[in-house]
Design a protein around this motif. Sequence first.
Motif, PDB file in Angstrom:
ATOM      1  N   LEU A 109     -57.472 -90.030 -53.437  1.00  0.00           N
ATOM      2  CA  LEU A 109     -58.507 -90.352 -53.263  1.00  0.00           C
ATOM      3  C   LEU A 109     -58.797 -88.096 -53.856  1.00  0.00           C
ATOM      4  O   LEU A 109     -59.678 -87.561 -53.732  1.00  0.00           O
ATOM      5  CB  LEU A 109     -59.230 -89.831 -52.205  1.00  0.00           C
ATOM      6  N   GLU A 110     -57.289 -87.768 -54.981  1.00  0.00           N
ATOM      7  CA  GLU A 110     -57.204 -86.247 -55.342  1.00  0.00           C
ATOM      8  C   GLU A 110     -58.418 -85.373 -55.675  1.00  0.00           C
ATOM      9  O   GLU A 110     -58.390 -84.623 -55.881  1.00  0.00           O
ATOM     10  CB  GLU A 110     -55.766 -86.166 -55.647  1.00  0.00           C
ATOM     11  N   THR A 111     -59.217 -86.655 -56.102  1.00  0.00           N
ATOM     12  CA  THR A 111     -60.142 -86.254 -57.140  1.00  0.00           C
ATOM     13  C   THR A 111     -61.957 -86.088 -56.369  1.00  0.00           C
ATOM     14  O   THR A 111     -62.291 -85.087 -56.766  1.00  0.00           O
ATOM     15  CB  THR A 111     -60.502 -87.529 -58.681  1.00  0.00           C
ATOM     16  N   VAL A 112     -61.760 -86.591 -55.259  1.00  0.00           N
ATOM     17  CA  VAL A 112     -62.460 -85.952 -53.853  1.00  0.00           C
ATOM     18  C   VAL A 112     -62.172 -85.533 -53.151  1.00  0.00           C
ATOM     19  O   VAL A 112     -63.275 -85.193 -52.210  1.00  0.00           O
ATOM     20  CB  VAL A 112     -63.432 -87.584 -53.849  1.00  0.00           C
ATOM     21  N   TRP A 113     -60.738 -85.484 -52.285  1.00  0.00           N
ATOM     22  CA  TRP A 113     -60.556 -85.022 -51.500  1.00  0.00           C
ATOM     23  C   TRP A 113     -60.596 -83.443 -51.472  1.00  0.00           C
ATOM     24  O   TRP A 113     -60.402 -82.776 -52.104  1.00  0.00           O
ATOM     25  CB  TRP A 113     -59.024 -85.361 -51.335  1.00  0.00           C
ATOM     26  N   THR A 114     -61.574 -83.262 -50.019  1.00  0.00           N
ATOM     27  CA  THR A 114     -61.870 -81.947 -49.736  1.00  0.00           C
ATOM     28  C   THR A 114     -61.048 -82.114 -47.858  1.00  0.00           C
ATOM     29  O   THR A 114     -60.617 -82.665 -47.017  1.00  0.00           O
ATOM     30  CB  THR A 114     -63.703 -82.261 -49.412  1.00  0.00           C
ATOM     31  N   ASP A 115     -61.222 -80.903 -47.341  1.00  0.00           N
ATOM     32  CA  ASP A 115     -60.934 -80.380 -46.017  1.00  0.00           C
ATOM     33  C   ASP A 115     -61.924 -80.895 -45.355  1.00  0.00           C
ATOM     34  O   ASP A 115     -61.145 -81.297 -44.400  1.00  0.00           O
ATOM     35  CB  ASP A 115     -61.299 -78.610 -46.214  1.00  0.00           C
ATOM     36  N   GLU A 116     -63.678 -81.656 -45.316  1.00  0.00           N
ATOM     37  CA  GLU A 116     -64.183 -82.564 -44.633  1.00  0.00           C
ATOM     38  C   GLU A 116     -63.457 -83.330 -44.066  1.00  0.00           C
ATOM     39  O   GLU A 116     -63.015 -84.295 -43.822  1.00  0.00           O
ATOM     40  CB  GLU A 116     -65.419 -82.657 -45.728  1.00  0.00           C
ATOM     41  N   HIS A 117     -62.487 -83.810 -45.471  1.00  0.00           N
ATOM     42  CA  HIS A 117     -62.309 -85.302 -45.550  1.00  0.00           C
ATOM     43  C   HIS A 117     -60.834 -85.636 -44.806  1.00  0.00           C
ATOM     44  O   HIS A 117     -60.401 -86.134 -44.051  1.00  0.00           O
ATOM     45  CB  HIS A 117     -61.944 -85.780 -46.911  1.00  0.00           C
ATOM     46  N   GLU A 118     -60.076 -84.448 -45.338  1.00  0.00           N
ATOM     47  CA  GLU A 118     -58.762 -84.617 -43.541  1.00  0.00           C
ATOM     48  C   GLU A 118     -59.441 -84.226 -42.938  1.00  0.00           C
ATOM     49  O   GLU A 118     -58.434 -85.040 -41.827  1.00  0.00           O
ATOM     50  CB  GLU A 118     -58.572 -82.071 -44.305  1.00  0.00           C
ATOM     51  N   LYS A 119     -60.401 -83.179 -42.055  1.00  0.00           N
ATOM     52  CA  LYS A 119     -60.820 -83.406 -41.282  1.00  0.00           C
ATOM     53  C   LYS A 119     -61.287 -84.664 -40.179  1.00  0.00           C
ATOM     54  O   LYS A 119     -61.518 -85.149 -39.458  1.00  0.00           O
ATOM     55  CB  LYS A 119     -61.958 -82.614 -41.258  1.00  0.00           C
ATOM     56  N   ALA A 120     -61.945 -85.099 -41.402  1.00  0.00           N
ATOM     57  CA  ALA A 120     -62.265 -87.049 -40.683  1.00  0.00           C
ATOM     58  C   ALA A 120     -61.459 -87.444 -40.062  1.00  0.00           C
ATOM     59  O   ALA A 120     -61.695 -88.275 -39.586  1.00  0.00           O
ATOM     60  CB  ALA A 120     -63.267 -87.519 -41.751  1.00  0.00           C
ATOM     61  N   TRP A 121     -60.957 -87.662 -41.369  1.00  0.00           N
ATOM     62  CA  TRP A 121     -58.992 -88.741 -40.783  1.00  0.00           C
ATOM     63  C   TRP A 121     -58.686 -87.822 -40.159  1.00  0.00           C
ATOM     64  O   TRP A 121     -57.631 -88.929 -38.365  1.00  0.00           O
ATOM     65  CB  TRP A 121     -58.615 -88.771 -42.268  1.00  0.00           C
ATOM     66  N   ASP A 122     -58.540 -86.674 -40.052  1.00  0.00           N
ATOM     67  CA  ASP A 122     -57.383 -85.958 -38.592  1.00  0.00           C
ATOM     68  C   ASP A 122     -58.562 -86.555 -37.398  1.00  0.00           C
ATOM     69  O   ASP A 122     -57.995 -86.934 -36.510  1.00  0.00           O
ATOM     70  CB  ASP A 122     -56.987 -84.634 -38.878  1.00  0.00           C
ATOM     71  N   ASN A 123     -59.616 -86.367 -37.248  1.00  0.00           N
ATOM     72  CA  ASN A 123     -59.902 -87.258 -36.320  1.00  0.00           C
ATOM     73  C   ASN A 123     -59.946 -87.939 -35.477  1.00  0.00           C
ATOM     74  O   ASN A 123     -60.014 -88.713 -34.805  1.00  0.00           O
ATOM     75  CB  ASN A 123     -61.618 -86.324 -36.418  1.00  0.00           C
ATOM     76  N   LEU A 124     -59.701 -88.867 -37.100  1.00  0.00           N
ATOM     77  CA  LEU A 124     -59.755 -90.624 -35.867  1.00  0.00           C
ATOM     78  C   LEU A 124     -59.006 -90.985 -35.940  1.00  0.00           C
ATOM     79  O   LEU A 124     -58.819 -91.433 -34.748  1.00  0.00           O
ATOM     80  CB  LEU A 124     -60.061 -91.335 -38.136  1.00  0.00           C
ATOM     81  N   PHE A 125     -57.808 -90.545 -36.809  1.00  0.00           N
ATOM     82  CA  PHE A 125     -56.741 -90.166 -36.419  1.00  0.00           C
ATOM     83  C   PHE A 125     -56.328 -89.631 -34.415  1.00  0.00           C
ATOM     84  O   PHE A 125     -55.706 -90.727 -33.757  1.00  0.00           O
ATOM     85  CB  PHE A 125     -54.969 -90.563 -36.641  1.00  0.00           C
ATOM     86  N   LYS A 126     -56.967 -88.866 -34.024  1.00  0.00           N
ATOM     87  CA  LYS A 126     -56.099 -88.065 -32.781  1.00  0.00           C
ATOM     88  C   LYS A 126     -57.605 -89.037 -31.774  1.00  0.00           C
ATOM     89  O   LYS A 126     -56.537 -89.855 -30.675  1.00  0.00           O
ATOM     90  CB  LYS A 126     -56.959 -86.746 -32.513  1.00  0.00           C
ATOM     91  N   VAL A 127     -57.899 -89.488 -32.011  1.00  0.00           N
ATOM     92  CA  VAL A 127     -59.043 -90.577 -31.087  1.00  0.00           C
ATOM     93  C   VAL A 127     -57.850 -92.150 -31.095  1.00  0.00           C
ATOM     94  O   VAL A 127     -57.950 -92.574 -30.148  1.00  0.00           O
ATOM     95  CB  VAL A 127     -60.447 -90.451 -31.752  1.00  0.00           C
ATOM     96  N   MET A 128     -57.542 -92.418 -32.335  1.00  0.00           N
ATOM     97  CA  MET A 128     -57.209 -93.375 -31.931  1.00  0.00           C
ATOM     98  C   MET A 128     -55.658 -93.463 -30.781  1.00  0.00           C
ATOM     99  O   MET A 128     -55.772 -93.968 -30.548  1.00  0.00           O
ATOM    100  CB  MET A 128     -56.600 -93.947 -33.901  1.00  0.00           C
TER     101      MET A 128
END
Length: 193
Positions: A163-182
């Motif tokens: 996803l390097e062409t679209v990856w942003t800090d917003e993407h990082e935070k979304a995935w980090d939050n998902l894994f924190k919830v999991m």
Amino acid sequence: MSLFKRIKRSLTGSIQTDDYESRVISRNNNKTRSTFDPQILPPEISEREVEILKDCWNTVQQDVAKVGIITFVGLFETHPDVHDAFMSFRAVNTSDLEYNAILRAHALRVMGTVNKCIYRLDNRDKLQELMTEMGIRHKNYSVKIEFIDLMGPQFISSIKASLETVWTDEHEKAWDNLFKVMCYHMRKGMCSI
């Protein structure tokens, strides 16, 4: 060259740098929890983050086996003690083709769980139930609770390349939050028995 590095090179054409590995180790050591504290709640996942996760997942699914294997290879490289926690890997020589098949099968199961969690973001109770049950199963497998938080950062680093062409800090935070919830609900399940 280690088997893990050979697998990673064959899948990606490159090996992650030591700089990356030291960041993951440092990040994980600072965030790893060995208990469940119900006073600390998981992060909220916003509707925008749900949109980002589902959109990213559509791209990641095209190479889901590769992402899963890279995730586990990275995890085993940065945290060798985690490798020994997997019963199915203990009896198999890491140079065997059987090892690669077991690794791929487990990686696909984990990616299947990520898939279920993403599509259960529309019904958070079902996501919580799934991950709590997963925690109970992992406790029965004698997995150390402190290993649970290690998967998210490895997974995130594995999908960034896709996803390097679209990856942003917003993407990082979304995935980090998902894994924190999991992980929150897995720890809850592990501490419930």
